[in-house]
Write a protein that holds these residues in place. Structure first.
Motif, short mmCIF file in Angstrom:
data_model
loop_
_atom_site.label_atom_id
_atom_site.label_comp_id
_atom_site.label_asym_id
_atom_site.label_seq_id
_atom_site.Cartn_x
_atom_site.Cartn_y
_atom_site.Cartn_z
N HIS A 107 34.06 36.31 57.47
CA HIS A 107 33.60 37.39 56.60
C HIS A 107 32.15 37.72 56.97
O HIS A 107 31.30 36.83 56.93
N THR A 108 31.92 38.96 57.33
CA THR A 108 30.56 39.38 57.68
C THR A 108 29.85 39.94 56.45
O THR A 108 30.48 40.22 55.43
N HIS A 109 28.56 40.09 56.54
CA HIS A 109 27.74 40.72 55.50
C HIS A 109 27.71 39.93 54.19
O HIS A 109 27.57 40.51 53.11
N ALA A 110 27.89 38.62 54.27
CA ALA A 110 27.79 37.76 53.08
C ALA A 110 27.39 36.37 53.54
O ALA A 110 27.60 35.99 54.69
N ASN A 111 26.80 35.60 52.62
CA ASN A 111 26.48 34.20 52.92
C ASN A 111 27.67 33.27 52.70
O ASN A 111 27.86 32.31 53.44
N PHE A 112 28.47 33.57 51.64
CA PHE A 112 29.54 32.66 51.24
C PHE A 112 30.84 33.41 50.98
O PHE A 112 30.83 34.53 50.49
N THR A 113 31.94 32.75 51.28
CA THR A 113 33.28 33.20 50.91
C THR A 113 33.78 32.25 49.84
O THR A 113 33.58 31.04 49.93
N ASN A 114 34.43 32.82 48.83
CA ASN A 114 34.95 32.04 47.71
C ASN A 114 36.43 32.36 47.54
O ASN A 114 36.81 33.54 47.51
N ALA A 115 37.26 31.35 47.43
CA ALA A 115 38.69 31.52 47.18
C ALA A 115 39.04 30.86 45.86
O ALA A 115 38.88 29.65 45.71
N LEU A 116 39.49 31.67 44.90
CA LEU A 116 39.91 31.19 43.59
C LEU A 116 41.43 31.08 43.60
O LEU A 116 42.13 32.08 43.78
N TYR A 117 41.94 29.89 43.42
CA TYR A 117 43.37 29.61 43.49
C TYR A 117 44.00 29.80 42.11
O TYR A 117 43.64 29.13 41.17
N LEU A 118 44.98 30.75 42.04
CA LEU A 118 45.57 31.09 40.75
C LEU A 118 47.02 30.67 40.59
O LEU A 118 47.45 30.36 39.48
N LYS A 119 47.81 30.69 41.67
CA LYS A 119 49.23 30.40 41.50
C LYS A 119 49.84 29.91 42.81
O LYS A 119 49.64 30.53 43.86
N ASN A 120 50.57 28.80 42.75
CA ASN A 120 51.36 28.26 43.87
C ASN A 120 50.57 28.16 45.16
O ASN A 120 51.03 28.58 46.22
#
Length: 173
Positions: A107-120
């Motif tokens: 991912h460009t143009h950001a410091n961090f990527t975040n993945a929020l796990y919601l289902k399965n």
């Protein structure tokens, strides 16, 4: 795990990877209901996402998450970085059906990527290139945060049950 510990980010200093386990079942269920109301499209090998929907279109699911659920995450994240302000760059959801995948990317143009796990998400969590989470994989309600330049993917989803993730990119000021 006590309730107050749910608001702490676990930090792996060697790999600069963070994990927050603070979303409860009611928050997850409400978010899933709000996602169902949102317009989406197929994108690449992902059955449904709002990634290509007009960015000016209101996304109630993320307003709810960012303003009502993720305040403890934002505070914990900020304190981890010496009180620096967390800036939201963009966000989107992804619904994976059987056989869907998201190939290696950054991912460009950001410091961090975040993945929020919601289902399965237990069978095919986010994979980070040359790193292994098999002993402590993210669970439903968790956010996995890592530097945005890390090469990562979601391998082919092999369950008949849909997998749902909300991703968002952030930076610190």
């Amino acid at each position: 795990m006590s309730l107050e510990n749910k608001n702490i980010i676990k930090y792996n200093a060697q790999h600069k990877i963070m994990r927050w386990d603070g979303l409860n079942k009611d928050q997850i269920n409400k978010t899933l209901k709000l996602i169902k109301k949102c317009r989406s499209k197929k994108h690449d090998d992902i059955s449904s996402t709002d990634w290509r929907i007009d960015k000016n279109e209101k996304r109630e699911y993320f307003d709810y998450l960012w303003n009502e659920c993720l305040e403890p995450f934002k505070k914990s994240f900020s304190s981890l970085w010496g009180g620096r302000k967390l800036i939201l760059q963009n966000y989107w959801f992804q619904v994976y059906s059987k056989g869907d995948e998201h190939d290696w990317h950054t991912h460009t143009h950001a410091n961090f990527t975040n993945a929020l796990y919601l289902k399965n998400t237990d069978k095919t969590p986010t994979e980070l290139y040359a790193m292994n989470f098999t002993n402590n994989p993210p669970t439903v309600g968790s956010i996995l945060t890592f530097p945005a330049f890390y090469l990562h993917r979601s391998s082919s989803h092999n369950s008949k049950k849909t997998k749902i993730v909300v991703s968002f990119n952030t930076s610190i000021e």
